[in-house]
Design a protein around this motif. Structure first.
Motif, PDB file in Angstrom:
ATOM      1  N   TRP A  17     -22.960  73.550  89.636  1.00  9.01           N
ATOM      2  CA  TRP A  17     -22.564  72.998  88.346  1.00  9.01           C
ATOM      3  C   TRP A  17     -23.636  72.143  87.700  1.00  9.01           C
ATOM      4  O   TRP A  17     -23.600  71.905  86.496  1.00  9.01           O
ATOM      5  CB  TRP A  17     -21.284  72.176  88.502  1.00  9.01           C
ATOM      6  N   TYR A  18     -24.602  71.662  88.491  1.00 12.65           N
ATOM      7  CA  TYR A  18     -25.620  70.766  87.950  1.00 12.65           C
ATOM      8  C   TYR A  18     -27.011  71.252  88.351  1.00 12.65           C
ATOM      9  O   TYR A  18     -27.206  71.789  89.434  1.00 12.65           O
ATOM     10  CB  TYR A  18     -25.400  69.334  88.446  1.00 12.65           C
ATOM     11  N   ALA A  66     -34.142  65.731  84.445  1.00 15.10           N
ATOM     12  CA  ALA A  66     -33.888  65.673  82.994  1.00 15.10           C
ATOM     13  C   ALA A  66     -32.661  66.502  82.626  1.00 15.10           C
ATOM     14  O   ALA A  66     -31.761  66.026  81.920  1.00 15.10           O
ATOM     15  CB  ALA A  66     -35.106  66.162  82.225  1.00 15.10           C
ATOM     16  N   ARG A  67     -32.614  67.726  83.122  1.00 16.62           N
ATOM     17  CA  ARG A  67     -31.472  68.594  82.791  1.00 16.62           C
ATOM     18  C   ARG A  67     -30.191  68.091  83.450  1.00 16.62           C
ATOM     19  O   ARG A  67     -29.118  68.139  82.861  1.00 16.62           O
ATOM     20  CB  ARG A  67     -31.758  70.024  83.221  1.00 16.62           C
ATOM     21  N   PHE A  68     -30.318  67.594  84.688  1.00 18.10           N
ATOM     22  CA  PHE A  68     -29.165  67.022  85.385  1.00 18.10           C
ATOM     23  C   PHE A  68     -28.580  65.859  84.577  1.00 18.10           C
ATOM     24  O   PHE A  68     -27.370  65.769  84.387  1.00 18.10           O
ATOM     25  CB  PHE A  68     -29.585  66.545  86.785  1.00 18.10           C
ATOM     26  N   THR A  69     -29.459  64.991  84.075  1.00 14.88           N
ATOM     27  CA  THR A  69     -29.016  63.842  83.279  1.00 14.88           C
ATOM     28  C   THR A  69     -28.310  64.302  82.010  1.00 14.88           C
ATOM     29  O   THR A  69     -27.255  63.771  81.650  1.00 14.88           O
ATOM     30  CB  THR A  69     -30.214  62.938  82.931  1.00 14.88           C
ATOM     31  N   ARG A  70     -28.876  65.299  81.335  1.00 16.24           N
ATOM     32  CA  ARG A  70     -28.238  65.824  80.119  1.00 16.24           C
ATOM     33  C   ARG A  70     -26.862  66.408  80.425  1.00 16.24           C
ATOM     34  O   ARG A  70     -25.914  66.210  79.675  1.00 16.24           O
ATOM     35  CB  ARG A  70     -29.127  66.878  79.452  1.00 16.24           C
ATOM     36  N   ALA A  97     -23.352  65.027  79.033  1.00 20.70           N
ATOM     37  CA  ALA A  97     -22.452  65.925  78.297  1.00 20.70           C
ATOM     38  C   ALA A  97     -21.059  65.928  78.921  1.00 20.70           C
ATOM     39  O   ALA A  97     -20.049  65.900  78.206  1.00 20.70           O
ATOM     40  CB  ALA A  97     -23.023  67.343  78.269  1.00 20.70           C
ATOM     41  N   ASP A  98     -20.995  65.919  80.251  1.00 20.66           N
ATOM     42  CA  ASP A  98     -19.690  65.914  80.920  1.00 20.66           C
ATOM     43  C   ASP A  98     -18.946  64.602  80.674  1.00 20.66           C
ATOM     44  O   ASP A  98     -17.738  64.591  80.439  1.00 20.66           O
ATOM     45  CB  ASP A  98     -19.854  66.148  82.424  1.00 20.66           C
ATOM     46  N   LEU A 130     -34.068  77.495  84.538  1.00 20.55           N
ATOM     47  CA  LEU A 130     -32.633  77.414  84.802  1.00 20.55           C
ATOM     48  C   LEU A 130     -32.239  76.078  85.426  1.00 20.55           C
ATOM     49  O   LEU A 130     -31.063  75.813  85.632  1.00 20.55           O
ATOM     50  CB  LEU A 130     -32.212  78.550  85.742  1.00 20.55           C
ATOM     51  N   GLY A 131     -33.250  75.242  85.748  1.00 20.56           N
ATOM     52  CA  GLY A 131     -32.954  73.934  86.325  1.00 20.56           C
ATOM     53  C   GLY A 131     -32.760  73.974  87.821  1.00 20.56           C
ATOM     54  O   GLY A 131     -32.092  73.123  88.393  1.00 20.56           O
TER      55      GLY A 131
END
Length: 198
Positions: A3-4, A9-13, A17-18, A194-195
């Motif tokens: 899910w993360y 950076a992407r994890f924080t975004r 968002a969640d 894709l993170g």
């Protein structure tokens, strides 16, 4: 399912968002319950009608009972006063109908104020989260099963021309030849996009 993202950076975004999505839902639930409580204050006249109707009913009922004990005309007088009890009952029924209408409006207003923003969230935020989870799961499966050549092929198909031009050698040719260095670079780029850690 993943899910993360692994990248900070992407994890924080994604976390932001969640949290915003949960805050959105919480705000609308709070707002809907407040609106429902506000609408329910409009039931006060209905409560007043029920109370007044009950008092009228009781007063006429007591009067009819007392009038029934009057000699000669008591029964006729009690019958006439008994019709007043019907008026009290009618008044109470009107009050109850008003209360029921106000409660129904309050209930459905709260449902609408929660459902509409929730549906908006489900058609905007949820598909993005599910798409990420599906892509991340598939990419990790390809990485873990050693099929990095497919990740590299996907990277070739999704990279811009400017990104492809940065390669010193032709990355397509390197991919075709099965060059492990080119495949590793392309696969790690796709995973990073894709993170996911390569």
């Amino acid at each position: 399912m993943k899910w993360y993202a692994d990248g900070a950076a992407r994890f924080t975004r994604q976390v932001i968002a969640d949290v915003l999505a949960l805050g959105w839902v919480a705000f609308w639930v709070w707002f809907a319950l407040g609106a429902r409580d506000g609408v329910l204050t409009a039931r006060a006249p209905g409560d007043g009608l029920v109370n007044a109707g009950n008092r009228v009913h009781d007063a006429f009922s007591d009067a009819a009972g007392s009038a029934g004990r009057v000699p000669v005309v008591g029964d006729d007088l009690a019958g006439a006063l008994g019709k007043g009890t019907d008026a009290g009952t009618t008044l109470s029924d009107v009050g109850r109908a008003q209360i029921e209408a106000v409660e129904t409006v309050a209930h459905w207003l709260a449902v609408a104020l929660i459902a509409v923003p929730l549906v908006f969230l489900l058609i905007t935020w949820l598909p993005l989260r599910l798409r990420f989870a599906r892509r991340a799961f598939a990419a990790r499966r390809l990485r873990d099963t050693g099929r990095t050549d497919l990740l590299a092929l996907h990277a070739l198909n999704t990279m811009s021309l400017a990104q492809l031009a940065r390669f010193d050698d032709d990355p397509v040719d390197g991919w075709r030849r099965g060059d492990p260095e080119v495949i590793a670079v392309l696969a790690s780029r796709r995973l990073a996009r894709l993170g996911i850690r390569g």
